[in-house]
Motif scaffolding. Sequence first.
Motif, mmCIF file in Angstrom:
data_model
loop_
_atom_site.group_PDB
_atom_site.id
_atom_site.type_symbol
_atom_site.label_atom_id
_atom_site.label_comp_id
_atom_site.label_asym_id
_atom_site.label_seq_id
_atom_site.Cartn_x
_atom_site.Cartn_y
_atom_site.Cartn_z
ATOM 1 N N ALA A 1 0.812 -1.216 0.000
ATOM 2 C CA ALA A 1 0.000 0.000 0.000
ATOM 3 C C ALA A 1 0.842 1.261 0.000
ATOM 4 O O ALA A 1 0.524 2.234 -0.703
ATOM 5 C CB ALA A 1 -0.920 0.003 1.217
ATOM 6 N N VAL A 2 1.930 1.267 0.777
ATOM 7 C CA VAL A 2 2.692 2.502 0.956
ATOM 8 C C VAL A 2 3.794 2.636 -0.085
ATOM 9 O O VAL A 2 3.872 3.635 -0.799
ATOM 10 C CB VAL A 2 3.276 2.560 2.385
ATOM 11 N N ARG A 3 4.616 1.640 -0.205
ATOM 12 C CA ARG A 3 5.780 1.767 -1.080
ATOM 13 C C ARG A 3 5.435 1.614 -2.553
ATOM 14 O O ARG A 3 5.974 2.334 -3.398
ATOM 15 C CB ARG A 3 6.835 0.728 -0.691
ATOM 16 N N GLN A 4 4.544 0.677 -2.862
ATOM 17 C CA GLN A 4 4.236 0.435 -4.273
ATOM 18 C C GLN A 4 3.094 1.301 -4.787
ATOM 19 O O GLN A 4 3.089 1.682 -5.956
ATOM 20 C CB GLN A 4 3.908 -1.045 -4.492
ATOM 21 N N LEU A 5 2.105 1.611 -3.960
ATOM 22 C CA LEU A 5 0.950 2.399 -4.402
ATOM 23 C C LEU A 5 0.932 3.807 -3.826
ATOM 24 O O LEU A 5 -0.014 4.555 -4.054
ATOM 25 C CB LEU A 5 -0.343 1.671 -4.021
ATOM 26 N N ALA A 6 1.978 4.187 -3.066
ATOM 27 C CA ALA A 6 2.126 5.555 -2.547
ATOM 28 C C ALA A 6 0.946 5.983 -1.680
ATOM 29 O O ALA A 6 0.518 7.133 -1.711
ATOM 30 C CB ALA A 6 2.329 6.539 -3.691
ATOM 31 N N GLY A 7 0.393 5.022 -0.906
ATOM 32 C CA GLY A 7 -0.759 5.340 -0.077
ATOM 33 C C GLY A 7 -0.431 5.295 1.404
ATOM 34 O O GLY A 7 0.725 5.301 1.818
ATOM 35 N N THR A 8 -1.476 5.251 2.212
ATOM 36 C CA THR A 8 -1.340 5.139 3.661
ATOM 37 C C THR A 8 -2.279 4.053 4.172
ATOM 38 O O THR A 8 -3.319 3.765 3.560
ATOM 39 C CB THR A 8 -1.682 6.465 4.368
ATOM 40 N N VAL A 9 -1.900 3.436 5.324
ATOM 41 C CA VAL A 9 -2.725 2.399 5.953
ATOM 42 C C VAL A 9 -2.863 2.740 7.431
ATOM 43 O O VAL A 9 -1.863 2.954 8.135
ATOM 44 C CB VAL A 9 -2.092 1.004 5.792
ATOM 45 N N VAL A 10 -4.117 2.809 7.894
ATOM 46 C CA VAL A 10 -4.388 3.041 9.309
ATOM 47 C C VAL A 10 -5.209 1.860 9.818
ATOM 48 O O VAL A 10 -6.291 1.566 9.291
ATOM 49 C CB VAL A 10 -5.164 4.360 9.524
ATOM 50 N N GLN A 11 -4.694 1.155 10.854
ATOM 51 C CA GLN A 11 -5.384 0.000 11.426
ATOM 52 C C GLN A 11 -5.902 0.362 12.824
ATOM 53 O O GLN A 11 -5.170 0.935 13.629
ATOM 54 C CB GLN A 11 -4.449 -1.205 11.510
ATOM 55 N N ARG A 12 -7.179 0.010 13.075
ATOM 56 C CA ARG A 12 -7.790 0.239 14.375
ATOM 57 C C ARG A 12 -8.243 -1.114 14.934
ATOM 58 O O ARG A 12 -9.104 -1.778 14.339
ATOM 59 C CB ARG A 12 -8.978 1.197 14.268
ATOM 60 N N TRP A 13 -7.655 -1.478 16.065
ATOM 61 C CA TRP A 13 -7.931 -2.784 16.667
ATOM 62 C C TRP A 13 -9.123 -2.649 17.622
ATOM 63 O O TRP A 13 -8.994 -2.708 18.839
ATOM 64 C CB TRP A 13 -6.692 -3.305 17.376
#
Length: 497
Positions: A466-478
């Motif tokens: 998600a971040v390195r290949q698609l230049a996005g961000t990931v937010v996880q909420r447990w």
Amino acid sequence: MAPGWRIDERARVAAIAEHDIESLRDDAALRRITDFAAALCDVPIGLVSIVETERQTFLSRTGLDVSETPRESSFCAHAMLEDDIMVIPDATQDPRFADNPLVIDGIGIRFYAGVPLVRDDGIPLGSLCVIDTVPREGLTALQRQGLLVLSEDVLRRLDDSRSSAASRAAIGDSEGRFRTLADTMPQMVWSTLPDGFHDYYNARWYEFTGVPAGSTDGEGWAGMFHPEDQERAWAVWQHSLDTGEPYQIEYRLRRYDGQYRWTLGRALPIYDENGAIVRWFGTCTDIHEGKLAREEREVVAQELSHRIKNIFAVISGLIGFSARSHPGFADVADDLRARVIALGRAHDFVRPHSATSRPAADQTSLQGLLAELFEPYQSRTAPRITVSGDDVAIDDRSATPLALLFHELATNATKYGALYHDAGTVRVHSRRVGDRIVIDWHERGGPTVAQPTKTGFGSQLIELSAVRQLAGTVVQRWDSAGLEVEITLPETSLSRG
């Protein structure tokens, strides 16, 4: 005449008065000229304009409702003083016209090309012009030649307006020049009445087909198509006649030697001032060699893609074989094989397909790709993973990281999350926010989850995709009710388009 040349306005007004301007308004011969000029230059508007003392009068107009405009806003008042065709690629960039009411409001002129209408005694009367509401680079050599020929017909029609006998001769001569121009074009040219009745073909059509002149008038043209293409061609043509939409189709046309050759057929409607179609002008272009070359490239691409698909199967088999030889690595091998299979499914979704192997979903669809990836996790009785929201275009470049990303989330949900229990569900929802795509992953109905104390390979893989290949961000909420993940990606990273 050179720009800046000063004319005797009184002599010019007197010269215009010699012509019966009112009788020439909406003249049929002039209308055929402006129709063809607009079609030739692929623009919506064609005009024959006479510049008077305080106004410019349109003796013939194609694609325009108004019959006159004030002289101070006239482009033709400038064009008639030129030695050659006056071409303005973009009126908003020309200081002479940038503030013109016909540019700012009114017609919204951007592209303009006008041929001076100058009598034999050197007195300018106006212009034959074509207009577009979007900028253009200019005219082709054929378009320039065509406008010059048509302007001669306009002048002849104006000069002969003083004599009814001479006027009838001018009409015949104008039609002759029209046919001469059409016959010199490299394409097959045809025209129809508003109901689609074919009443004209140029010489190139008869040279290509070898049929007797007039034998394809009316509905006879359809018999020239390959039998397998006739029904489809009729349907597309009838749709254009019913809706006024431009006609475009590829079909096989029989040549004089009996060979069927792939041909591109196109046609555009010509409207009157009331918005009614008065004619259709069309062309046929031989694209046989190009069509065959494209088909050959498609076959090669399908073969190459099929071999890549087989490579995924071979790699998966090798991993399984190695795992059997080293039982201690079975879990790792299973994870690796699952990821390879996910990549294979993503590749198979976006790869070139034949008509029989193509997926049911659009191959550029994010939701289609996700449905394909989630298929192994679904229940036979009810969907466990639902996909909703805004669909987004993807391509082969983004399919691989997307496959790894969502395969990892689905695998984790199966091992530890909502898919661990039969009643658990996952909702995947995508939405546009400006120029970015936000994809929400919500798990419900699984065991209570807690944030891991250390980062594993799966988390690293999600970060990589998600971040390195698609230049996005990931937010996880447990959340205690289930894992929630918000993935934000630039839309440009999903598709080259």
